[in-house]
Motif scaffolding. Structure first.
Motif, PDB file in Angstrom:
ATOM      1  N   TRP A   1     -52.404  18.494 -14.971  1.00 35.56           N
ATOM      2  CA  TRP A   1     -52.534  18.580 -16.423  1.00 35.56           C
ATOM      3  C   TRP A   1     -52.391  20.010 -16.919  1.00 35.56           C
ATOM      4  O   TRP A   1     -51.945  20.238 -18.057  1.00 35.56           O
ATOM      5  N   SER A   2     -52.751  20.970 -16.098  1.00 37.59           N
ATOM      6  CA  SER A   2     -52.532  22.368 -16.474  1.00 37.59           C
ATOM      7  C   SER A   2     -51.057  22.638 -16.724  1.00 37.59           C
ATOM      8  O   SER A   2     -50.676  23.282 -17.702  1.00 37.59           O
ATOM      9  N   VAL A   3     -50.191  22.118 -15.845  1.00 36.33           N
ATOM     10  CA  VAL A   3     -48.748  22.301 -16.016  1.00 36.33           C
ATOM     11  C   VAL A   3     -48.244  21.526 -17.221  1.00 36.33           C
ATOM     12  O   VAL A   3     -47.405  22.003 -17.992  1.00 36.33           O
ATOM     13  N   VAL A   4     -48.753  20.301 -17.398  1.00 33.60           N
ATOM     14  CA  VAL A   4     -48.314  19.477 -18.525  1.00 33.60           C
ATOM     15  C   VAL A   4     -48.656  20.151 -19.857  1.00 33.60           C
ATOM     16  O   VAL A   4     -47.821  20.247 -20.766  1.00 33.60           O
ATOM     17  N   VAL A   5     -49.885  20.623 -19.988  1.00 29.92           N
ATOM     18  CA  VAL A   5     -50.321  21.239 -21.247  1.00 29.92           C
ATOM     19  C   VAL A   5     -49.559  22.529 -21.513  1.00 29.92           C
ATOM     20  O   VAL A   5     -49.268  22.869 -22.672  1.00 29.92           O
ATOM     21  N   ALA A   6     -49.209  23.249 -20.461  1.00 31.32           N
ATOM     22  CA  ALA A   6     -48.510  24.529 -20.626  1.00 31.32           C
ATOM     23  C   ALA A   6     -47.110  24.361 -21.187  1.00 31.32           C
ATOM     24  O   ALA A   6     -46.472  25.363 -21.550  1.00 31.32           O
ATOM     25  N   ARG A   7     -46.620  23.128 -21.294  1.00 28.47           N
ATOM     26  CA  ARG A   7     -45.303  22.924 -21.902  1.00 28.47           C
ATOM     27  C   ARG A   7     -45.293  23.379 -23.357  1.00 28.47           C
ATOM     28  O   ARG A   7     -44.254  23.751 -23.890  1.00 28.47           O
TER      29      ARG A   7
END
Length: 532
Positions: A140-146
């Protein structure tokens, strides 16, 4: 407009259904006696004022224990609460894959999330393991960083990455590689600082843990024990053996293999093929990520996800059994559809390819397990599980003889235990400590653990300087189990440790009961108290 809205809601509904179908059986299925046992015991110890790494052996970060301790404080220290947290972690991973793949197509995302659910939910079960929580937060860290234009989102993404490290410090490679890709894609300094400050805030609770446990204890518990002392006793051959299972628990599972009607490679061979597919999937993800960066003017979304996936690989490479392969491959197999959309530009192929590969090449550890669990959920197959109950505390176990023996054992403990007594649970031969029946501490909460080795590992609990003999000498009640005294793996778990704990047992303790027929002339469970 109504058709579009229906499609928008249908996609997540399908994913939720895939997650929900196996749940009735999983809720009553046997849990791993040591792993689920210590995830029930450790948070209760935290609530009682004990500190991981200082007061008891814990090889992972404190985050998962803190969350479970809060849940137990709110809802009670019971199996159902622990499994509810475990379910939320699993759903977090599946939903993270869905959200990550969604930009490449709604139904590509559904297929990816389905692949993830089939791989990770039934084989792992609902135990609230720290690894699953770490993967969920990291993904989710990667997803939110979009959302790179929003400093608030980037701060949140950094916090989520830090939370992943609070659960499992060894996901640092996955969080670090994906975080580096994110940082390189940010154009303004304030965005970079928001992301970095969020990450620092996420890991800041480690300062509290260091202060409470002591730096030496934390370094010992999170670095030295798992990386140097334990690794030799847990590592399996790489690649896995083609014609046999190397892992002890994997071999034990052969006795309960469900039927599968379609032609497929032998189960041991599937582990080797699975590892190869895992490596190939990561290569495809990285290639597609690089292609997207070049094709779309610097779009780094897929590359960041690919690097997160690559960073998980060491977990599978150090012990390539079905559990660790599922822990790792649930992410790249779920993301693979997005990579195939970029490379072949056909969403139907991208959606179906991962699911079909799982069905043809590695069905025994994916589709077969999923279908069997769903069949148990609807009553088409029986759930091989027995209930051990004491008050409002219950634990599910897969061996009927163990269930009967523990029921009798608990009655016997009630007859001999006195207020203030402490409990030591160990193996039948304390020179070898490959596993433990840690759930017994959960069923006997009035007896504080007499040892820091609630979780027992080869090369750690039976090390020369472990202090196990001294802890046993100070215990009041001892339960030994020979359930896994025949543990054999091609690693250092075969090596015997010092004999002092056995000598202490013979010198200071008298057997008051033996329950069930165990190994090497021992009872399945044996109860000892101090000789009067």
């Amino acid at each position: 407009m109504k058709v579009q809205n229906a499609g928008r809601w249908a996609a997540p509904a399908v994913v939720l259904a895939v997650c929900a179908l196996p749940l009735p059986a999983l809720w009553r299925s046997p849990g791993p006696p040591m792993e689920e046992g210590f995830m029930l015991v450790f948070p209760e110890l935290v609530l009682n004022g004990q500190v991981p790494n200082r007061d008891f052996l814990h090889l992972y970060g404190p985050g998962g224990l803190w969350v479970l301790a809060a849940a137990f404080k709110a809802f009670g220290t019971i199996l159902q609460v622990e499994r509810a947290v475990g379910l939320l972690q699993l759903v977090g991973v599946v939903a993270g894959v869905f959200a990550a793949v969604r930009p490449w197509g709604r139904w590509v995302a559904v297929a990816g999330a389905t692949a993830t659910a089939v791989i990770v939910i039934p084989p792992i079960g609902l135990t609230a393991l720290a690894w699953v929580g770490a993967v969920a937060f990291g993904l989710w860290s990667v997803v939110v960083a979009r959302r790179t234009e929003s400093r608030g989102a980037l701060f949140g993404a950094g916090v989520l990455g830090g939370a992943a490290l609070l659960y499992r410090p060894d996901v640092v490679l996955a969080v670090g590689l994906s975080g580096l890709v994110v940082l390189l894609g940010l154009r303004r300094n304030e965005q970079r600082w928001a992301y970095l400050v969020g990450g620092a805030a996420g890991v800041a609770p480690y300062l509290v843990h260091f202060a409470m446990a002591g730096p030496g204890n934390v370094i010992r518990g999170l670095v030295l024990d798992p990386v140097f002392d334990l690794r030799g006793g847990r590592t399996l051959p790489l690649p896995p053996s083609w014609d046999r299972f190397d892992g002890f628990l994997q071999r034990a599972g052969l006795l309960a293999e469900p039927p599968w009607p379609f032609p497929s490679p032998p189960s041991p061979s599937q582990l080797t093929l699975w590892l190869g597919l895992l490596l190939l999937a990561n290569v495809v993800l990285v290639v597609a990520g690089v292609v997207l960066v070049r094709r779309a003017g610097g779009d780094r979304r897929l590359l960041a996800l690919a690097m997160f996936s690559v960073g998980l690989l060491p977990q599978a490479l150090q012990r390539a059994d079905s559990t660790h392969l599922a822990w790792v491959s649930c992410v790249p197999f779920g993301l693979l559809g997005a990579a195939l959309v970029v490379l072949v530009r056909n969403r139907i192929v991208a959606s179906l390819a991962p699911l079909l590969v799982m069905l043809v090449v590695v069905p025994h550890f994916t589709w077969r397990t999923y279908v069997d669990t769903v069949a148990k959920s609807v009553g088409a197959r029986p759930i091989e599980s027995g209930e051990m109950r004491r008050g409002d505390r219950v634990f599910y176990y897969g061996r009927p003889d163990a269930v009967t023996s523990v029921r009798d054992l608990l009655d016997a403990v009630d007859q001999v235990a006195e207020p203030g007594d402490t409990l030591f649970v160990g193996t039948g031969d304390l020179r070898k400590t490959p596993y433990s029946e840690a759930f017994l501490y959960y069923l006997l909460p009035e007896l504080p653990p007499a040892t820091r080795y609630i979780e027992m590992d080869p090369g750690v609990a039976n090390a020369e300087d472990s202090g196990l003999a001294d802890e046993l000498a100070a215990a009041d009640i001892v339960i030994l189990s020979s359930v896994r005294d025949d543990w054999v793996e091609p690693n250092e778990s075969l090596e015997f440790g010092p004999s002092e704990p056995n000598e202490v047992l013979e010198r200071d303790f008298c057997q008051v009961g033996s329950f069930g027929t165990g190994l090497f002339g021992r009872g399945l469970y044996e109860l000892y108290t101090r000789c009067r």
